[in-house]
Scaffold this motif. Structure first.
Motif, PDB file in Angstrom:
ATOM      1  N   GLU A 129     -19.398   0.412  10.837  1.00  0.00           N
ATOM      2  CA  GLU A 129     -18.028   0.424  11.339  1.00  0.00           C
ATOM      3  C   GLU A 129     -17.042  -0.032  10.262  1.00  0.00           C
ATOM      4  OE1 GLU A 129     -15.211  -1.395  14.923  1.00  0.00           O
ATOM      5  OE2 GLU A 129     -17.262  -2.137  14.647  1.00  0.00           O
ATOM      6  N   VAL A 130     -15.982   0.739  10.086  1.00  0.00           N
ATOM      7  CA  VAL A 130     -14.869   0.426   9.191  1.00  0.00           C
ATOM      8  C   VAL A 130     -13.580   0.674   9.963  1.00  0.00           C
ATOM      9  CG1 VAL A 130     -13.626   1.180   7.106  1.00  0.00           C
ATOM     10  CG2 VAL A 130     -16.121   0.950   7.046  1.00  0.00           C
ATOM     11  N   ASP A 131     -12.598  -0.188   9.782  1.00  0.00           N
ATOM     12  CA  ASP A 131     -11.301  -0.002  10.440  1.00  0.00           C
ATOM     13  C   ASP A 131     -10.518   1.070   9.680  1.00  0.00           C
ATOM     14  OD1 ASP A 131      -8.788  -0.123  11.553  1.00  0.00           O
ATOM     15  OD2 ASP A 131      -8.701  -2.314  11.616  1.00  0.00           O
ATOM     16  N   ASN A 132     -10.667   2.327  10.092  1.00  0.00           N
ATOM     17  CA  ASN A 132     -10.040   3.431   9.359  1.00  0.00           C
ATOM     18  C   ASN A 132      -8.521   3.370   9.380  1.00  0.00           C
ATOM     19  OD1 ASN A 132     -12.509   4.483   8.673  1.00  0.00           O
ATOM     20  ND2 ASN A 132     -12.513   6.072  10.239  1.00  0.00           N
ATOM     21  N   ASP A 133      -7.947   2.952  10.502  1.00  0.00           N
ATOM     22  CA  ASP A 133      -6.488   2.885  10.569  1.00  0.00           C
ATOM     23  C   ASP A 133      -5.944   1.894   9.549  1.00  0.00           C
ATOM     24  OD1 ASP A 133      -6.406   4.790  12.562  1.00  0.00           O
ATOM     25  OD2 ASP A 133      -6.390   3.337  14.195  1.00  0.00           O
ATOM     26  N   LEU A 134      -6.676   0.818   9.314  1.00  0.00           N
ATOM     27  CA  LEU A 134      -6.270  -0.136   8.280  1.00  0.00           C
ATOM     28  C   LEU A 134      -6.590   0.406   6.891  1.00  0.00           C
ATOM     29  CD1 LEU A 134      -5.189  -2.933   7.515  1.00  0.00           C
ATOM     30  CD2 LEU A 134      -7.522  -3.821   7.777  1.00  0.00           C
ATOM     31  N   LEU A 135      -7.772   1.000   6.752  1.00  0.00           N
ATOM     32  CA  LEU A 135      -8.210   1.519   5.452  1.00  0.00           C
ATOM     33  C   LEU A 135      -7.216   2.520   4.873  1.00  0.00           C
ATOM     34  CD1 LEU A 135     -10.537   1.873   3.305  1.00  0.00           C
ATOM     35  CD2 LEU A 135     -11.373   3.731   4.768  1.00  0.00           C
ATOM     36  N   PHE A 136      -6.704   3.423   5.723  1.00  0.00           N
ATOM     37  CA  PHE A 136      -5.843   4.501   5.246  1.00  0.00           C
ATOM     38  C   PHE A 136      -4.347   4.188   5.411  1.00  0.00           C
ATOM     39  CE2 PHE A 136      -9.844   6.706   6.401  1.00  0.00           C
ATOM     40  CZ  PHE A 136     -10.143   7.245   5.159  1.00  0.00           C
ATOM     41  N   LYS A 137      -4.018   2.951   5.721  1.00  0.00           N
ATOM     42  CA  LYS A 137      -2.630   2.592   6.003  1.00  0.00           C
ATOM     43  C   LYS A 137      -1.692   2.919   4.846  1.00  0.00           C
ATOM     44  CE  LYS A 137       0.338  -1.329   7.263  1.00  0.00           C
ATOM     45  NZ  LYS A 137       0.383  -2.782   7.592  1.00  0.00           N
ATOM     46  N   ASP A 138      -2.134   2.640   3.636  1.00  0.00           N
ATOM     47  CA  ASP A 138      -1.251   2.832   2.481  1.00  0.00           C
ATOM     48  C   ASP A 138      -1.156   4.289   2.045  1.00  0.00           C
ATOM     49  OD1 ASP A 138       0.388   1.779   0.289  1.00  0.00           O
ATOM     50  OD2 ASP A 138      -1.278   2.389  -0.986  1.00  0.00           O
ATOM     51  N   VAL A 139      -2.226   5.047   2.230  1.00  0.00           N
ATOM     52  CA  VAL A 139      -2.268   6.395   1.665  1.00  0.00           C
ATOM     53  C   VAL A 139      -1.705   7.450   2.614  1.00  0.00           C
ATOM     54  CG1 VAL A 139      -4.580   7.020   2.485  1.00  0.00           C
ATOM     55  CG2 VAL A 139      -3.741   7.970   0.336  1.00  0.00           C
ATOM     56  N   ALA A 140      -1.703   7.179   3.920  1.00  0.00           N
ATOM     57  CA  ALA A 140      -1.405   8.223   4.900  1.00  0.00           C
ATOM     58  C   ALA A 140       0.016   8.117   5.438  1.00  0.00           C
ATOM     59  CB  ALA A 140      -2.398   8.151   6.059  1.00  0.00           C
ATOM     60  N   VAL A 141       0.680   9.274   5.571  1.00  0.00           N
ATOM     61  CA  VAL A 141       1.980   9.310   6.245  1.00  0.00           C
ATOM     62  C   VAL A 141       1.789   9.300   7.758  1.00  0.00           C
ATOM     63  CG1 VAL A 141       3.171  10.464   4.346  1.00  0.00           C
ATOM     64  CG2 VAL A 141       2.041  11.847   6.106  1.00  0.00           C
ATOM     65  N   PHE A 142       0.581   9.609   8.202  1.00  0.00           N
ATOM     66  CA  PHE A 142       0.244   9.539   9.627  1.00  0.00           C
ATOM     67  C   PHE A 142      -1.233   9.218   9.752  1.00  0.00           C
ATOM     68  CE2 PHE A 142      -1.441  11.253  13.565  1.00  0.00           C
ATOM     69  CZ  PHE A 142      -0.524  10.778  14.504  1.00  0.00           C
ATOM     70  N   ARG A 143      -1.561   8.318  10.666  1.00  0.00           N
ATOM     71  CA  ARG A 143      -2.960   7.997  10.915  1.00  0.00           C
ATOM     72  C   ARG A 143      -3.099   7.566  12.367  1.00  0.00           C
ATOM     73  NH1 ARG A 143      -0.341   3.732   9.313  1.00  0.00           N
ATOM     74  NH2 ARG A 143      -1.015   1.630   9.904  1.00  0.00           N
ATOM     75  N   ALA A 144      -4.192   7.935  12.982  1.00  0.00           N
ATOM     76  CA  ALA A 144      -4.434   7.567  14.375  1.00  0.00           C
ATOM     77  C   ALA A 144      -5.908   7.742  14.675  1.00  0.00           C
ATOM     78  CB  ALA A 144      -3.602   8.431  15.328  1.00  0.00           C
ATOM     79  N   THR A 145      -6.384   6.977  15.662  1.00  0.00           N
ATOM     80  CA  THR A 145      -7.746   7.110  16.158  1.00  0.00           C
ATOM     81  C   THR A 145      -7.716   7.765  17.525  1.00  0.00           C
ATOM     82  OG1 THR A 145      -8.541   5.169  14.941  1.00  0.00           O
ATOM     83  CG2 THR A 145      -9.836   5.864  16.854  1.00  0.00           C
ATOM     84  N   VAL A 146      -8.481   8.833  17.677  1.00  0.00           N
ATOM     85  CA  VAL A 146      -8.560   9.531  18.957  1.00  0.00           C
ATOM     86  C   VAL A 146      -9.436   8.700  19.897  1.00  0.00           C
ATOM     87  CG1 VAL A 146      -9.226  11.656  20.122  1.00  0.00           C
ATOM     88  CG2 VAL A 146      -8.337  11.748  17.776  1.00  0.00           C
ATOM     89  N   THR A 147      -8.874   8.273  21.004  1.00  0.00           N
ATOM     90  CA  THR A 147      -9.645   7.451  21.944  1.00  0.00           C
ATOM     91  C   THR A 147      -9.962   8.174  23.242  1.00  0.00           C
ATOM     92  OG1 THR A 147      -7.595   6.480  22.811  1.00  0.00           O
ATOM     93  CG2 THR A 147      -8.697   5.315  21.009  1.00  0.00           C
ATOM     94  N   SER A 148      -9.388   9.366  23.432  1.00  0.00           N
ATOM     95  CA  SER A 148      -9.706  10.148  24.626  1.00  0.00           C
ATOM     96  C   SER A 148      -9.328  11.602  24.385  1.00  0.00           C
ATOM     97  CB  SER A 148      -8.943   9.622  25.848  1.00  0.00           C
ATOM     98  OG  SER A 148      -7.566   9.915  25.741  1.00  0.00           O
ATOM     99  N   PRO A 149     -10.029  12.539  25.016  1.00  0.00           N
ATOM    100  CA  PRO A 149      -9.675  13.956  24.850  1.00  0.00           C
ATOM    101  C   PRO A 149      -8.259  14.262  25.326  1.00  0.00           C
ATOM    102  CG  PRO A 149     -11.854  13.728  25.837  1.00  0.00           C
ATOM    103  CD  PRO A 149     -11.244  12.359  25.834  1.00  0.00           C
ATOM    104  N   GLU A 150      -7.728  13.453  26.247  1.00  0.00           N
ATOM    105  CA  GLU A 150      -6.376  13.711  26.760  1.00  0.00           C
ATOM    106  C   GLU A 150      -5.311  13.652  25.662  1.00  0.00           C
ATOM    107  OE1 GLU A 150      -8.843  12.457  30.225  1.00  0.00           O
ATOM    108  OE2 GLU A 150      -8.569  11.742  28.154  1.00  0.00           O
ATOM    109  N   GLN A 151      -5.612  12.956  24.584  1.00  0.00           N
ATOM    110  CA  GLN A 151      -4.621  12.836  23.501  1.00  0.00           C
ATOM    111  C   GLN A 151      -4.448  14.134  22.717  1.00  0.00           C
ATOM    112  OE1 GLN A 151      -6.653   9.247  21.842  1.00  0.00           O
ATOM    113  NE2 GLN A 151      -4.561   8.500  21.640  1.00  0.00           N
TER     114      GLN A 151
END
Length: 574
Positions: free
Chosen positions: A114-136
């Motif tokens: 496990e790695v916190d991807n939202d934190l890992l890519f915070k500096d490089v990405a103009v947008f980042r999010a974790t999909v937590t449900s298909p409804e998104q």
């Protein structure tokens, strides 16, 4: 009919016109890669390292002006994407990265990998999010794509391993259309810029990649103002060929004529460039800067008039307002100095240079082993490469020789890690470029340090049967670091590379390998490499003592180099 999350991703890529997805398969991504497997128009390209995958995706984005796509599975796979994504971000090109994650129920438990991807890519990405449900979805995916394209950056979507095969609760059409527009400054801003230019003396243009689509307008402005045109490295591909105003590059890889053109102008007009090296901007000049990214205005050099707009419509507005100049002395002087410098450089690249009197004297000091001059290698490639070839170059001395001896004539293209300055980019970028068009010639200028860093993806070239030409400047050194050390007065340390025979390595992998060790064999080796229809590694042993003199060498650099050489000789003699 209901779709799974993985199917939605594949369908989205098809609608965007994406043809390739680069990555390394893994459990968290299995539902997505399986959907790509059944796609009619999107192909999976399995790389040996996710960093290479990200570089390849960024290359495709830059060349095709569409979004590039790469994937890395949970934990280390996602981490490996980071360097290539930083290169895309600093190159201002849209890339969508899909990162795997542990199952939702395990997120936050320090689960295996496990790695916190939202934190890992915070500096490089103009947008980042974790999909937590298909409804998104598909809304979240639409936002990611629009943000990456609209802000010309990296968007990262993290997909937990138990999400990809779930069905969407309700299906709806994807809405991905973006409407472009030509951004032009208002008339008062154009009037102000024109007044400054009309009231000033000699003008020099500093032109960057952001002006590439406006070549005709920029050349018309240079003609109107009698202005020499200094090019950034990334502007070579748009402005170098058939341009009577250009005087090459400034900076460490540049030439004295470009530095002179900057120093002797009263006003500098910066067009579509964020040239980062402050020391190479002369002081006391009036400056007009045009850049579509507002935050670029004035961050390198103080600006008198800043126009946050696209170069093309802005320059057309200026052409309506600035007066034509009859005086051409500034332009002619800069061009004369540039052509004289080019003549001198051409002599260094002549195949028989070291056999002449000057060459023999020079070799006694800096090429006692009579290895191939890197200038000669770059010039030989320029002569045989196609006028529509795509060139990639590793950061370091390979880029120096390309910048000086390869002309971006015709429809040639150029890619490199020119903002991030990463090693090992040339070979994976060539993979992305060649997959876009297997019939177009792709040539990678590889440093030996760069190629060996991601050497495993030579196997991707073999697997995909890509006819790229990998030219290795094999000086058995980290050449640019060596030069930096010596200019600072330090003896060379830690830069020597114990290289294999790269041509033999290539042959062991099923790729044609050609090794050139002597100058007299160079022309034949290059001819063979470019006549071979498949992939080639051309391993050329080049002189490690070759010095690329900067555009404005300083006394301090000269003394530093002399002191370093004395120290190196003392060390070698014990």
């Amino acid at each position: 009919m209901a779709r799974t999350v993985g199917r939605l991703f594949a369908d989205t890529l098809e609608e965007l016109g994406v043809r390739h997805v680069f990555g390394v398969v893994g459990d968290a991504l299995n539902p997505l890669t399986d959907a790509i497997r059944t796609s009619e128009s999107v192909s999976w390209v399995g790389c040996r390292h996710e960093e290479a995958a990200a570089f390849a995706a960024g290359a495709q984005s830059q060349l095709s002006d569409t979004i590039g796509v790469c994937m890395g599975t949970v934990g280390p796979g996602a981490v490996h994407l980071l360097n290539g994504l930083y290169d895309a971000a600093k190159s201002g090109t849209p890339v969508l990265a899909i990162a795997g994650q542990v199952p939702l129920a395990e997120v936050g438990t320090d689960y295996f990998q496990e790695v916190d991807n939202d934190l890992l890519f915070k500096d490089v990405a103009v947008f980042r999010a974790t999909v937590t449900s298909p409804e998104q979805l598909p809304g979240l995916l639409e936002v990611a794509v629009r943000t990456a394209i609209g802000r010309r950056g990296v968007a990262v979507l993290t997909v937990p391993g138990d999400i990809g095969d779930k069905e969407l609760p309700a299906d709806r059409p994807l809405r991905l259309s973006l409407v472009g527009s030509g951004n032009r400054p208002d008339d008062p801003a154009l009037d102000e810029a024109a007044r400054l230019i009309n009231a000033s003396g000699d003008v020099t243009l500093l032109v960057g990649r952001g002006a590439r689509e406006s070549r005709a307008d920029v050349l018309a402005l240079a003609e109107r103002l009698g202005a020499p045109m200094v090019l950034t490295l990334k502007a070579k591909e748009g402005f170098e060929g058939d341009n009577p105003y250009q005087v090459g590059q400034t900076g460490l890889i540049g030439n004295p004529a470009a530095a002179w053109a900057m120093d002797h102008a009263e006003t500098l007009v910066l067009l579509g460039t964020d040239f980062p090296y402050r020391d190479w901007y002369p002081e006391g000049k009036k400056v007009v800067q045009v850049d579509r990214v507002a935050e670029h205005i004035g961050r390198r050099v103080p600006v008198d008039v800043g126009l946050a707009a696209d170069v093309g419509p802005t320059v057309r507005g200026l052409l309506e307002r600035v007066g034509a100049r009859k005086e051409r002395e500034h332009l002619e002087s800069a061009r004369k100095k540039f052509l004289k410098w080019q003549e001198g450089q051409a002599k260094l690249a002549e195949p028989g240079h070291d056999r002449g009197l000057v060459g023999r004297m020079r070799s006694a000091f800096d090429n006692r082993d009579h290895l191939v001059r890197p200038e000669a290698l770059a010039a030989a490639i320029d002569r045989v490469a196609a006028d529509d070839a795509v060139f990639t170059s590793d950061t370091g001395m390979a880029t120096v020789w390309l910048s000086r001896f390869v002309e971006m004539r015709g429809s040639r293209r150029l890619l490199g890690s020119y903002n991030l300055g990463s090693m090992a980019n040339a070979m994976p970028q060539s993979i992305g470029a060649q997959l876009l068009d297997r019939d177009r010639q792709v040539v990678a200028f590889c440093g030996d340090g760069g190629l060996s860093m991601l050497l495993g993806d030579l196997m991707t070239i073999r697997t995909e049967r890509l006819p790229v030409k990998l030219v290795v400047f094999d000086n058995q050194r980290l050449g640019m670091v060596k030069l930096e050390q010596e200019q600072a007065g330090l003896p060379e340390f830690g830069t020597v590379l114990d290289n294999p025979d790269f041509a033999a390595v290539a042959r062991a992998l099923g790729i044609t390998g050609i090794r050139v060790e002597r100058a007299e064999d160079l022309a034949e080796g290059v001819r063979r490499a470019f006549e071979e229809p498949g992939p080639v590694v051309l391993d050329v042993l080049t002189n490690p003592e070759e010095v690329a003199v900067p555009a404005k060498p300083t006394v301090q650099q000269g003394w530093g180099f002399a002191i370093a050489k004395v120290r190196e000789n003392l060390d070698s003699s014990g």
